[in-house]
Design a protein around this motif. Structure first.
Motif, PDB file in Angstrom:
ATOM      1  N   THR A 101       1.937 -11.346  10.598  1.00 20.42           N
ATOM      2  CA  THR A 101       1.771 -12.680  10.028  1.00 20.42           C
ATOM      3  C   THR A 101       2.875 -13.590  10.555  1.00 20.42           C
ATOM      4  O   THR A 101       3.903 -13.124  11.057  1.00 20.42           O
ATOM      5  CB  THR A 101       1.835 -12.635   8.497  1.00 20.42           C
ATOM      6  OG1 THR A 101       3.157 -12.251   8.089  1.00 20.42           O
ATOM      7  CG2 THR A 101       0.834 -11.636   7.928  1.00 20.42           C
ATOM      8  N   THR A 344      -9.013  -6.839  -1.515  1.00 24.43           N
ATOM      9  CA  THR A 344      -7.841  -7.335  -0.795  1.00 24.43           C
ATOM     10  C   THR A 344      -7.700  -6.635   0.542  1.00 24.43           C
ATOM     11  O   THR A 344      -7.450  -7.275   1.576  1.00 24.43           O
ATOM     12  CB  THR A 344      -6.570  -7.110  -1.633  1.00 24.43           C
ATOM     13  OG1 THR A 344      -6.682  -7.832  -2.863  1.00 24.43           O
ATOM     14  CG2 THR A 344      -5.330  -7.580  -0.881  1.00 24.43           C
ATOM     15  N   ARG A 347     -10.414  -7.745   2.944  1.00 25.98           N
ATOM     16  CA  ARG A 347     -10.149  -9.092   3.470  1.00 25.98           C
ATOM     17  C   ARG A 347      -9.144  -9.043   4.614  1.00 25.98           C
ATOM     18  O   ARG A 347      -9.281  -9.748   5.609  1.00 25.98           O
ATOM     19  CB  ARG A 347      -9.647 -10.000   2.351  1.00 25.98           C
ATOM     20  CG  ARG A 347      -9.471 -11.447   2.780  1.00 25.98           C
ATOM     21  CD  ARG A 347      -9.217 -12.351   1.596  1.00 25.98           C
ATOM     22  NE  ARG A 347      -8.019 -11.983   0.863  1.00 25.98           N
ATOM     23  CZ  ARG A 347      -8.012 -11.461  -0.360  1.00 25.98           C
ATOM     24  NH1 ARG A 347      -9.160 -11.230  -0.986  1.00 25.98           N
ATOM     25  NH2 ARG A 347      -6.879 -11.152  -0.956  1.00 25.98           N
ATOM     26  N   GLU A 348      -8.144  -8.182   4.483  1.00 29.75           N
ATOM     27  CA  GLU A 348      -7.146  -8.075   5.549  1.00 29.75           C
ATOM     28  C   GLU A 348      -7.720  -7.412   6.793  1.00 29.75           C
ATOM     29  O   GLU A 348      -7.277  -7.695   7.905  1.00 29.75           O
ATOM     30  CB  GLU A 348      -5.926  -7.296   5.049  1.00 29.75           C
ATOM     31  CG  GLU A 348      -5.103  -8.039   4.027  1.00 29.75           C
ATOM     32  CD  GLU A 348      -4.599  -9.371   4.554  1.00 29.75           C
ATOM     33  OE1 GLU A 348      -4.142  -9.420   5.709  1.00 29.75           O
ATOM     34  OE2 GLU A 348      -4.682 -10.369   3.819  1.00 29.75           O
ATOM     35  N   ASP A 350     -10.606  -7.970   7.911  1.00 32.22           N
ATOM     36  CA  ASP A 350     -11.339  -9.073   8.553  1.00 32.22           C
ATOM     37  C   ASP A 350     -12.539  -8.558   9.340  1.00 32.22           C
ATOM     38  O   ASP A 350     -12.828  -9.000  10.446  1.00 32.22           O
ATOM     39  CB  ASP A 350     -10.402  -9.874   9.472  1.00 32.22           C
ATOM     40  CG  ASP A 350     -10.995 -11.227   9.855  1.00 32.22           C
ATOM     41  OD1 ASP A 350     -11.846 -11.728   9.114  1.00 32.22           O
ATOM     42  OD2 ASP A 350     -10.596 -11.767  10.914  1.00 32.22           O
ATOM     43  N   ARG A 368      -4.088  -4.346  11.724  1.00 28.59           N
ATOM     44  CA  ARG A 368      -3.790  -5.548  10.929  1.00 28.59           C
ATOM     45  C   ARG A 368      -3.402  -5.158   9.510  1.00 28.59           C
ATOM     46  O   ARG A 368      -2.483  -5.731   8.919  1.00 28.59           O
ATOM     47  CB  ARG A 368      -4.996  -6.489  10.901  1.00 28.59           C
ATOM     48  CG  ARG A 368      -5.154  -7.353  12.125  1.00 28.59           C
ATOM     49  CD  ARG A 368      -6.095  -8.513  11.868  1.00 28.59           C
ATOM     50  NE  ARG A 368      -7.458  -8.077  11.591  1.00 28.59           N
ATOM     51  CZ  ARG A 368      -8.377  -7.844  12.527  1.00 28.59           C
ATOM     52  NH1 ARG A 368      -8.066  -7.991  13.800  1.00 28.59           N
ATOM     53  NH2 ARG A 368      -9.593  -7.468  12.198  1.00 28.59           N
ATOM     54  N   LEU A 369      -4.124  -4.191   8.977  1.00 32.05           N
ATOM     55  CA  LEU A 369      -3.804  -3.707   7.639  1.00 32.05           C
ATOM     56  C   LEU A 369      -2.462  -2.983   7.643  1.00 32.05           C
ATOM     57  O   LEU A 369      -1.630  -3.167   6.757  1.00 32.05           O
ATOM     58  CB  LEU A 369      -4.923  -2.784   7.153  1.00 32.05           C
ATOM     59  CG  LEU A 369      -4.880  -2.322   5.696  1.00 32.05           C
ATOM     60  CD1 LEU A 369      -4.864  -3.509   4.756  1.00 32.05           C
ATOM     61  CD2 LEU A 369      -6.083  -1.431   5.405  1.00 32.05           C
ATOM     62  N   LEU A 372       0.967  -4.999   7.511  1.00 24.71           N
ATOM     63  CA  LEU A 372       1.456  -5.594   6.268  1.00 24.71           C
ATOM     64  C   LEU A 372       2.643  -4.834   5.691  1.00 24.71           C
ATOM     65  O   LEU A 372       3.305  -5.314   4.763  1.00 24.71           O
ATOM     66  CB  LEU A 372       0.328  -5.634   5.222  1.00 24.71           C
ATOM     67  CG  LEU A 372      -0.864  -6.533   5.558  1.00 24.71           C
ATOM     68  CD1 LEU A 372      -1.949  -6.385   4.494  1.00 24.71           C
ATOM     69  CD2 LEU A 372      -0.433  -7.983   5.684  1.00 24.71           C
ATOM     70  N   LEU A 430      -0.431  -8.653  -2.432  1.00 25.78           N
ATOM     71  CA  LEU A 430       0.163  -9.301  -1.264  1.00 25.78           C
ATOM     72  C   LEU A 430       1.166 -10.388  -1.608  1.00 25.78           C
ATOM     73  O   LEU A 430       1.744 -10.995  -0.701  1.00 25.78           O
ATOM     74  CB  LEU A 430      -0.908  -9.863  -0.316  1.00 25.78           C
ATOM     75  CG  LEU A 430      -1.939  -8.851   0.208  1.00 25.78           C
ATOM     76  CD1 LEU A 430      -2.837  -9.518   1.244  1.00 25.78           C
ATOM     77  CD2 LEU A 430      -1.274  -7.625   0.787  1.00 25.78           C
ATOM     78  N   TYR A 499       0.479 -16.410   5.865  1.00 24.11           N
ATOM     79  CA  TYR A 499      -0.228 -15.147   6.067  1.00 24.11           C
ATOM     80  C   TYR A 499      -1.143 -15.183   7.292  1.00 24.11           C
ATOM     81  O   TYR A 499      -1.804 -14.200   7.596  1.00 24.11           O
ATOM     82  CB  TYR A 499      -1.048 -14.800   4.819  1.00 24.11           C
ATOM     83  CG  TYR A 499      -0.195 -14.609   3.592  1.00 24.11           C
ATOM     84  CD1 TYR A 499       0.359 -13.371   3.288  1.00 24.11           C
ATOM     85  CD2 TYR A 499       0.086 -15.664   2.735  1.00 24.11           C
ATOM     86  CE1 TYR A 499       1.149 -13.187   2.168  1.00 24.11           C
ATOM     87  CE2 TYR A 499       0.880 -15.497   1.611  1.00 24.11           C
ATOM     88  CZ  TYR A 499       1.406 -14.259   1.333  1.00 24.11           C
ATOM     89  OH  TYR A 499       2.198 -14.095   0.211  1.00 24.11           O
TER      90      TYR A 499
END
Length: 723
Positions: A101, A344, A347-348, A350, A368-369, A372, A430, A499
């Protein structure tokens, strides 16, 4: 020994046989880190000779190579998979910056150590490296075997060895998930976190059985080829670093067991790789060639072995169906070791089924997950095989709080340490709280809270409270004559795309109280600044790494200011822009350009809002120390200051190796109190310098020699990240 083997093969060739009397060949591959790439060379020669391998055992790197070979891949295919990997990125869990991010990118590379916080206490991690990159690699490479639960159902029977770290027992892994088994067998203690499996914590099998010959014997083989790439004992002058210490310790513990396992081989190969260390992945193909050379030395024996197999009607080795170029994903299931809501996590990712994805696209989504930093590792499986329509996402080890440490030293006396405490899931999935403390001449304490909101993807609210001390030098005739000490309290409320992974757009209100006094000056005074300022900023950052990038661009622009009623001294307006681009010219050569310009106007412009040029990656303006850093070669740090400044820096960078770099840099620019920026007819300062850099676990270590229009010779040393 070779004569005995040759006579044995002649006897087998002459003896009558039926199809049920096939000669089953086993292959035992030892562990040894980078040395294990030599196994690939041996496999290539076995394929060339036509030897059919029925059973395989492996430990550590031997389990990686052996597991892929057991799936039916050829030696040449395994070489294509592994030889060109970026092993530094893989083994050290380097995060791909495009996956971070925008808030994470501002902190990327600043910290050398990360420690977990459990029940309010700081602890030690189970391993320095969680192994996220290794998890993803193994997920992708073993995709054709995701449905197999018994390793005897692979084209070649397979078993790999791990160690139960609680009991020290040998653990034979021949059932379950193939990727998990390989990952456990390669989990080198201290380096990688242990792998939980069936109620046990498993680590690298090299601790207890680095050369698993008896294990391939137990699979029902008639003839065993062993490839031992284990290290020989080192002499005192050869033991220089912790990798060699670990290697030596494993050698001592393995010596007697190693001899016993060697005695069980019918044909023993020992490639000449004693000059290769555990983590020496600099030239993989050279190591592979060593394995080829060792196998070619016994090629007549291998040819005879293949002839015996053919005479006994040995069927050709089959292979698992290759993973298709894309898979159709209709359903996504999440097996999460977390209390986070599934929505959640989805969504991350995507990903919006149904859609077709390549395995690399799945890698990117899972990464991507993982980026975080709320899990130790995130991996995936296709539980129905590559032809199924379900994608299973697996997470392991929740990280709700951790402490990070960074160190810094440079020529200008800025020895500093930074501590970062990060606390996840504060009030909402998050939502994150952070505490940053810098210890040194220029100290700060910063408390921040970021809270995602749903007005647009990636947007969130950010509250920030900071106490800071900054030093602003003043030069006359190339000598520092004074230094302003700026102590400030800053409260900031902003809305921005923190984010987002591609673009940061933010705006908000900042309140600041600053006391300004000289630490070096002829007269003492105290100046107080109080104001509320509106601010906005935008940033694009796709650099490939935070320090010494090889490609990409970063564009930063912003403005802040206030009205008469919101300031103790009147209105002001300030704007800034910084453009930096790096273009690769060849595999190890890149060119870069950085253009910076800023200006402040108005009767109420705070006295500490001067713009500074000079030094390498120097904060150009307050309070944006981490957001805007410029390099000006040939000057001391912040040697030029004023209410307006602009500069251009050009560089040519060459990678001597993956960790050593050299750069030739040149800068020109000026800073003064003019009300406007004039590019023509002005006197510019310029400089040129040569920088040698080494990328260490503490961050970049740099030495620069430079000269310019104001100085005949300057030298600059820095160790660690900028913060």
């Amino acid at each position: 020994m070779r004569g005995y083997i040759f006579l044995l093969l002649l006897f087998l060739l002459a003896a009558p046989a039926t199809p049920s009397q096939q000669l089953r060949v086993g292959l035992a591959l030892s562990g040894g880190g980078a040395k294990g790439l030599a196994h690939i060379g041996v496999l290539k020669v076995l394929d060339e000779a036509g030897v059919q391998v029925d059973c395989i055992s492996g430990t550590s790197m031997g389990s990686v190579v052996g597991g892929l070979y057991a799936m039916g891949y050829s030696g040449a295919e395994i070489e294509a998979m592994l030889a060109d990997l970026d092993w530094n990125t893989l083994l050290y869990d380097v995060r791909g910056r495009p996956l971070l991010t925008m808030a994470q990118k501002q902190l990327d590379g600043q910290f050398s150590f990360t420690l977990p916080i459990v029940d309010g206490s700081v602890g030690l991690p189970a391993g320095i490296i969680p192994g996220q990159n290794m998890e993803l690699l193994i997920s992708r490479l073993t995709a054709p075997a995701h449905t197999i639960r018994n390793f005897c159902d692979l084209p070649s029977k397979f078993v790999c060895i791990a160690t139960d770290i609680a009991t020290g027992e040998v653990v034979r892994l021949d059932q379950g998930d193939l990727g998990d088994a390989i990952r456990a067998s390669t989990a080198l203690p201290l380096a990688f976190t242990p792998v939980p499996r069936d109620g046990r914590l498993l680590v690298d099998g090299g601790l207890v059985r680095n050369f698993p010959v008896e294990d391939v014997r137990s699979l029902g083989t008639d003839f065993v080829i062993g490839v031992d790439i284990g290290s020989s004992s080192l002499r005192t002058p050869q033991i220089r670093n912790f990798v060699q210490v670990v290697s030596q310790a494993l050698t001592f513990s393995d010596e007697a067991e190693r001899g016993r396992q060697r005695s069980l081989c019918d044909l023993l190969l020992t490639p000449d790789i004693n000059n290769v260390s555990l983590l020496d992945f600099e030239n993989p193909r050279a190591i592979i060639r060593r394995g080829e050379e060792a196998a070619r030395a016994v090629l007549p024996t291998l040819d005879s072995l293949a002839q015996v197999q053919r005479s006994r009607f040995h069927p050709p080795r089959r292979r698992l169906p290759s993973a298709p170029d894309t898979v159709l994903v209709r359903h996504i299931a999440i097996q999460a070791d977390s209390t986070l809501e599934q929505n959640t996590l989805l969504r991350e990712l995507d990903l919006h089924p149904p859609l077709r994805l390549s395995l690399r696209q799945i890698d990117e989504a899972v990464d991507r997950l993982g980026s975080l930093n709320i899990f130790e590792t995130v991996s995936y499986r296709l539980p129905g095989g590559p032809g199924s329509d379900t994608l299973l996402i697996r997470t392991r080890g929740t990280r709700s709080a951790f402490l990070r440490l960074g160190l810094r030293y440079d020529t200008y006396g800025q020895a500093a340490m930074i501590l970062n405490g990060t606390f996840a899931h504060l009030g909402k999935d998050l939502a994150t709280g952070t505490v940053d403390v810098r210890l040194g001449d220029q100290w700060f304490v910063d408390l921040a809270y970021a809270y995602p909101i749903g007005i647009a993807p990636g947007f969130g609210l950010r509250l920030d409270l900071a106490l800071k001390e900054n030093l602003i030098p003043s030069f006359r005739e190339q000598l520092m004559t004074s230094q302003l000490n700026v102590r400030s309290v800053i409260a900031d409320f902003s809305l921005g795309s923190w984010y987002s992974r591609s673009l940061l757009v933010s705006g908000g209100l900042r309140g600041e109280y600053a006391e300004i006094s000289p630490s070096i000056a002829e007269k003492d005074f105290l100046l107080v600044e109080r104001f509320l300022a509106l601010h906005g900023a935008a940033q694009i950052d796709n650099l490939d790494r935070p320090f010494l990038p090889r490609k990409g661009a970063m564009i930063t622009a912003g403005v802040d200011g206030t009205f008469p009623s919101l300031s103790s001294r009147g209105p002001f307006l300030r704007w800034y822009g910084h453009l930096r681009g790096i273009l690769p010219l060849a595999s190890r050569l890149s060119a870069s350009a950085a253009l910076f310009a800023a200006q402040g106007t108005g009767a109420g412009l705070p006295s500490h809002y001067v713009i500074g040029l000079g030094g390498l990656r120097t904060p150009a303006l307050l309070p944006y120390e981490s957001l805007v850093r410029t390099s000006f070669i040939g000057l001391q740090q912040q040697e030029l200051t004023g209410q307006q400044a602009h500069s251009l820096t050009l560089a040519l960078q060459v990678e001597l190796s993956a960790s050593f770099l050299m750069a030739l840099q040149a800068s020109t620019g000026r800073a003064d109190n003019a009300r406007e920026i004039h590019l023509a007819g002005q006197r510019y300062v310029s400089g040129i310098g040569l920088t040698t850099s080494y990328l260490s676990f503490l961050g970049p270590m740099e030495f620069t020699v430079m000269t310019g229009s104001l100085h005949r010779l300057l030298a600059y040393v820095s160790i660690g990240a900028d913060f």
